[in-house]
Motif scaffolding. Structure first.
Motif, mmCIF file in Angstrom:
data_model
loop_
_atom_site.group_PDB
_atom_site.id
_atom_site.type_symbol
_atom_site.label_atom_id
_atom_site.label_comp_id
_atom_site.label_asym_id
_atom_site.label_seq_id
_atom_site.Cartn_x
_atom_site.Cartn_y
_atom_site.Cartn_z
ATOM 1 N N GLY A 93 1.002 -1.334 -0.079
ATOM 2 C CA GLY A 93 -0.006 0.068 -0.147
ATOM 3 C C GLY A 93 0.740 1.194 0.052
ATOM 4 N N SER A 94 1.866 1.184 0.658
ATOM 5 C CA SER A 94 2.765 2.400 0.931
ATOM 6 C C SER A 94 3.641 2.520 -0.390
ATOM 7 C CB SER A 94 3.816 2.072 2.256
ATOM 8 O OG SER A 94 4.941 1.187 1.892
ATOM 9 N N LEU A 95 3.754 1.494 -1.060
ATOM 10 C CA LEU A 95 4.493 1.814 -2.438
ATOM 11 C C LEU A 95 3.753 2.467 -3.488
ATOM 12 C CD1 LEU A 95 6.523 -1.659 -2.377
ATOM 13 C CD2 LEU A 95 7.417 0.685 -2.008
ATOM 14 N N GLN A 96 2.434 2.252 -3.288
ATOM 15 C CA GLN A 96 1.525 3.039 -4.320
ATOM 16 C C GLN A 96 1.772 4.423 -4.462
ATOM 17 O OE1 GLN A 96 -1.779 1.235 -5.092
ATOM 18 N NE2 GLN A 96 -1.605 2.346 -6.788
ATOM 19 N N VAL A 97 2.120 4.536 -5.717
ATOM 20 C CA VAL A 97 2.331 6.086 -6.214
ATOM 21 C C VAL A 97 1.140 6.392 -7.104
ATOM 22 C CG1 VAL A 97 3.997 7.677 -7.390
ATOM 23 C CG2 VAL A 97 4.780 5.815 -5.997
ATOM 24 N N PRO A 98 0.761 7.566 -6.994
ATOM 25 C CA PRO A 98 -0.451 8.185 -7.662
ATOM 26 C C PRO A 98 -0.006 8.219 -9.235
ATOM 27 C CG PRO A 98 -0.283 9.492 -5.853
ATOM 28 C CD PRO A 98 1.021 8.699 -5.838
ATOM 29 N N GLY A 99 -1.082 7.420 -10.020
ATOM 30 C CA GLY A 99 -0.773 7.589 -11.431
ATOM 31 C C GLY A 99 0.095 6.444 -11.865
ATOM 32 N N LYS A 100 0.611 5.937 -11.100
ATOM 33 C CA LYS A 100 1.286 4.392 -11.542
ATOM 34 C C LYS A 100 0.574 3.383 -10.797
ATOM 35 C CE LYS A 100 6.409 4.924 -12.012
ATOM 36 N NZ LYS A 100 7.617 4.588 -11.669
ATOM 37 N N ARG A 101 0.768 2.493 -11.909
ATOM 38 C CA ARG A 101 0.113 1.070 -11.803
ATOM 39 C C ARG A 101 1.128 0.306 -11.101
ATOM 40 N NH1 ARG A 101 -0.505 -3.230 -15.075
ATOM 41 N NH2 ARG A 101 0.610 -2.257 -16.663
ATOM 42 N N LYS A 119 9.306 -2.504 -15.719
ATOM 43 C CA LYS A 119 9.322 -2.298 -17.267
ATOM 44 C C LYS A 119 8.679 -3.491 -17.919
ATOM 45 C CE LYS A 119 13.260 0.937 -17.067
ATOM 46 N NZ LYS A 119 14.793 0.998 -17.238
ATOM 47 N N ARG A 120 7.721 -4.227 -17.170
ATOM 48 C CA ARG A 120 7.265 -5.366 -17.683
ATOM 49 C C ARG A 120 5.661 -4.895 -18.237
ATOM 50 N NH1 ARG A 120 10.562 -8.012 -19.176
ATOM 51 N NH2 ARG A 120 11.932 -9.362 -17.978
ATOM 52 N N GLU A 121 5.298 -5.272 -19.181
ATOM 53 C CA GLU A 121 4.000 -5.006 -19.449
ATOM 54 C C GLU A 121 2.948 -5.612 -18.405
ATOM 55 O OE1 GLU A 121 2.671 -5.832 -23.427
ATOM 56 O OE2 GLU A 121 4.122 -4.791 -24.226
ATOM 57 N N GLN A 122 3.096 -6.624 -17.972
ATOM 58 C CA GLN A 122 2.172 -7.521 -16.830
ATOM 59 C C GLN A 122 3.186 -7.769 -15.629
ATOM 60 O OE1 GLN A 122 -0.283 -10.098 -18.803
ATOM 61 N NE2 GLN A 122 -1.819 -8.586 -19.001
ATOM 62 N N PRO A 123 3.587 -6.811 -15.072
ATOM 63 C CA PRO A 123 4.411 -7.135 -13.903
ATOM 64 C C PRO A 123 3.616 -8.151 -12.729
ATOM 65 C CG PRO A 123 3.573 -4.842 -13.795
ATOM 66 C CD PRO A 123 3.350 -5.348 -14.994
ATOM 67 N N VAL A 124 4.234 -9.057 -12.167
ATOM 68 C CA VAL A 124 3.574 -9.968 -11.245
ATOM 69 C C VAL A 124 4.572 -10.006 -10.016
ATOM 70 C CG1 VAL A 124 2.479 -12.044 -10.694
ATOM 71 C CG2 VAL A 124 2.222 -11.056 -12.972
ATOM 72 N N ALA A 167 11.409 -5.327 -5.722
ATOM 73 C CA ALA A 167 10.308 -5.991 -7.051
ATOM 74 C C ALA A 167 9.554 -5.152 -7.705
ATOM 75 C CB ALA A 167 9.254 -7.196 -6.222
ATOM 76 N N VAL A 168 8.881 -4.353 -7.183
ATOM 77 C CA VAL A 168 8.180 -3.237 -7.845
ATOM 78 C C VAL A 168 9.054 -2.648 -9.071
ATOM 79 C CG1 VAL A 168 6.849 -1.193 -7.375
ATOM 80 C CG2 VAL A 168 6.279 -2.984 -6.005
ATOM 81 N N LYS A 169 10.298 -2.213 -8.221
ATOM 82 C CA LYS A 169 11.247 -1.384 -9.335
ATOM 83 C C LYS A 169 11.686 -2.370 -10.262
ATOM 84 C CE LYS A 169 15.123 -0.319 -7.535
ATOM 85 N NZ LYS A 169 15.816 0.472 -6.282
#
Lengths: 605, 145
Positions: A466-474, A510-515, A504-506
């Motif tokens: 939740g804290s890694l969530q940046v507005p405008g970024k998926r 650059k993946r289209e479908q990061p998991v 892991a997020v970072k």
């Protein structure tokens, strides 16, 4: 079982067995004493019978003598009566002596009453006259006195065999038996005489009433008639007195059928034996008590008290009183040896303990010294980080600040290249600030004290994401598997999650479908957690650089960062006693694992 | 009128670059009217308590003191202690402005009664913002009657 009880039992056995044997001996002696007393009783009966027999014989001899006396060979009735009166005076045991003519008439009479009496029908008269032996004996009761007498008759004959007269002496049985009764040694003795039909002739003492009564049907008379010799019989009389009887007879005079019975009260007969037994038992008891007391004293002083001393000293010693000793006096023998040996051992242990204490004191002193030095170096380190924090940031701020001022104030004087160069300066100063901040955070980790709580790992992962969530970024798709709760310092573990999930997020951005897949499992004494992404991955060739401080496998341009994150993860995990490892492939993704022991940390580090 | 007669803000900062940046930030926030900048703790104490070099200064106290922790001669913590120990000066708001975010400094400062504690960010725009906001806030709180 205590030593005291064991020894007491031992002494008890040691005393009891001889006491029992002694007691048995005394009982046997009592039995033989009783037997002897019974034999005495039988002998007394036999003696009485023998004396009576002798008396009868003596009477016969008297008759024999008298029959030859001239004083009787006369027709002078008065003269011979006087003579017999004289004889009677010499023999007071007779109630009377008289002669009877062959026709049965009373002739001479020691009583000199002058009475006329025909005695033909008397059995003694017939028997004396008609049987082969001239002597006849017959018990009878005096007609006037009622007293039992023993009629002893003797037939005197001429040489031709013609009877001259029959001599009769009446033995006063009452008087005769009386002294026999008193001659018996026992107070309760009873002596009785009865004829063959069971009629009591005499009963001494105090037997006037019984005189003339018949006990023909009683077991006592049956015993008297059938059992002569050493056997005795016990009868319980009216009144509950138990009496022991012995019997004897005069078989020499069968027609008289005389039986002698001697009886004593049972308790009288047993008195002596019982007294002896009681005395013996009393002595035995006293001796046994003395032996017991002696044995007990020996055991108490020699063993029990000494073992108590040993136990007391050992107990004191084991409670930590190293000065405890059994001490003098040591008794002779094994126990004394044991005491001396124990005291020696105590001595040695105390000495060793003193040495150990000395060593401990030295050790503590040394530890204290080292701790002080260690604290000093930690302080130094703190001072160092403080300096870095304070001093290195100041010039950076100046570089950044003045570049900015230059940008603002001198914008008109700069061309595009100048502005770009200023941007580079500012970007680098910002980056150096980040490096310093991360380095400080990393070095702070080493000085942290750890708390220990149960951590809900799933919640931490969700919070961090939740804290890694940046507005405008998926954000990448997050798949959370089983996540067993961990034990440890919640803040630090969250820091580890922050760095791992942040990476892991970072690296998957650059993946289209990061998991990102997060999972965990229990493995023996530890929990293993895994963060897997499908991002840039890394080359296993550089694995050994992965967890180093400021080590990076990607350029800052591709993926920003200072290279401290994984070093922080490793430090956090190793502070908890766990391990960190990773697997990766370039452009395919990476898996980072860390393990935490189940029990958590031992305490503040 | 003497130059020290009316002092609104006293800035104690040994680093001239930081001092200049701070004053620029305050100026941007329109708080630059009467700023006195001193370079060490001893000078600050002399100024506040009118001793030594500043013995002749009229009795007038700043409305806000911005204090760096690391200062030559007498450090910021000591200066803060002296200010907060004196009845005359303890009501003056003191804001510690420092590049250090060390826990012990923060704890010590709050124990001594500091009114605010500001860590200077490396980036100028943030720095400027922070200093201006802190200064404004405390100037507003401590209005001269």
């Amino acid at each position: 079982m205590s030593i005291r009880a064991r020894l007491l039992l031992l002494i008890l056995f040691a005393t009891l067995i001889p006491a029992l044997v002694g007691g048995m001996q005394f009982l046997e002696r009592r039995d033989s004493e009783i037997t002897a007393a019974q034999r005495d009783l039988a002998a007394a009966a036999q003696r009485v019978a023998r004396v009576l027999r002798d008396t009868v014989r003596a009477t016969a001899q008297l008759h024999y003598g008298l029959s030859r006396a001239r004083d009787l060979d006369t027709q002078d009735k008065a003269a011979c009566s006087a003579f017999l009166a004289d004889v009677l005076k010499e023999h007071p045991q007779y109630t009377g002596i008289l002669t009877i003519t062959p026709k049965g008439d009373l002739f001479c009479d020691s009583l000199r009453t002058g009475r006329a009496l025909n005695l033909t029908d008397r059995q003694y008269f017939q028997s004396a006259l008609n049987s082969k032996t001239p002597l006849a004996v017959e018990p009878a009761f005096g007609r006037l006195t009622g007293i039992a007498v023993l009629q002893v008759a003797y037939a005197s004959r001429r040489e031709t065999g013609e009877p001259r007269f029959v001599l009769l002496a009446s033995l006063n049985l009452e008087k005769y038996m009386q002294p026999r009764a008193t001659s018996l040694p026992r107070e309760t003795a009873v002596i009785a005489l009865m004829d063959g039909k069971g009629t009591i002739l005499t009963w001494h003492p105090d037997g006037e009433k019984l005189r003339g009564t018949s006990i023909a049907d009683s077991p006592l008379f049956r015993f008297a008639r059938e059992r002569h010799g050493e056997e005795v019989r016990e009868d319980i009389e009216a009144g509950g007195v138990s009496r022991i009887w012995a019997a004897s007879a005069l078989p020499e005079f069968p027609e008289a059928g005389l039986h002698v019975l001697v009886g004593v009260a049972r308790k009288d007969l047993l008195a002596s034996a019982n007294r002896n037994l009681n005395q013996g038992l009393a002595i035995l008891a006293v001796v046994s008590l003395l032996v017991f007391a002696g044995g007990w004293a020996l055991v108490e002083l020699g063993i029990r008290r000494q073992s108590a001393r040993i136990i007391a000293a050992v107990a004191r010693f084991s409670r930590g009183d190293f000065g405890a000793r059994i001490g003098q006096p040591y008794p002779r023998g094994e126990i004394g040896g044991l005491m001396a040996a124990l005291d020696h051992a105590f001595e040695l242990m105390q000495a060793q303990r003193d040495v150990i204490q000395q060593l401990n004191a030295d050790l503590e002193r040394r530890v204290a010294g080292r701790t002080a030095r260690l604290e000093a170096s930690i302080k130094e380190l703190e001072g160092f980080t403080y300096t870095i924090s304070h001093d290195l940031r100041t010039p950076l701020r100046a570089i950044d600040g003045f570049s900015r001022i230059m940008e603002e104030d001198c914008a008109g004087k700069l061309d595009d290249e100048g502005r770009r160069l200023l941007g580079v300066i500012r970007a680098n100063s910002r980056r150096m600030g980040e490096l310093i901040d991360d380095l400080l955070e990393f070095s702070r980790l080493g000085r942290k004290s750890l708390s220990n709580t149960t951590i809900d790992m799933r919640r931490q992962v969700e919070e961090v994401m939740g804290s890694l969530q940046v507005p405008g970024k998926r954000l990448p798709r997050l798949e959370i598997g089983a996540l067993p709760p961990a034990s440890g310092d919640a803040a630090l573990v969250k820091l580890a999650w922050t760095n791992l999930l942040g990476n892991a997020v970072k690296f998957s951005s650059k993946r289209e479908q990061p998991v990102i897949e997060v999972s965990g499992r229990e493995n023996g004494g530890e929990n293993v957690y895994c963060v897997k992404d499908n991002g840039a991955g890394f080359d296993m060739q550089y694995y050994n650089k992965l967890f180093g401080v400021f080590q990076r496998l990607h350029s800052t341009e591709d993926f920003p960062g200072t290279g401290v994150g994984l070093a922080i993860v490793q430090r956090v995990v190793s502070l908890h006693g766990g391990r960190v490892w990773a697997e990766g492939k370039v452009n395919e993704g990476a898996e980072f694992y860390f393990s935490l022991p189940n029990g958590g940390v031992d305490g503040p580090i | 009128m003497d130059q020290f007669e009316k002092v609104d803000i006293l800035l104690v900062e040994d680093n001239p670059a930081d001092a200049e940046l701070t004053m620029r930030a305050l100026r941007k926030g329109n708080l630059a009217n009467h700023i006195t900048w001193l370079k060490d703790g001893a000078a600050a104490l002399d100024f506040i308590f009118r001793t030594g070099e500043y013995a002749g200064r009229p009795e007038q106290y700043p409305r806000l003191i911005l204090l760096d922790i690391k200062l030559p001669k007498v450090d910021g913590i000591e200066v803060l202690k002296r200010i907060k120990a004196d009845e005359r000066t303890k009501v003056i708001p003191v804001v510690m402005v420092t590049s250090s975010a060390e826990g012990r400094d923060i704890t010590e400062s709050y124990k001594l009664g500091v009114n605010s504690y500001v860590v200077k960010p490396v980036e100028f725009s943030q720095f400027s913002d922070t200093v201006a906001k802190a200064g404004l806030y405390w100037m507003l709180v401590n209005k001269t009657p």
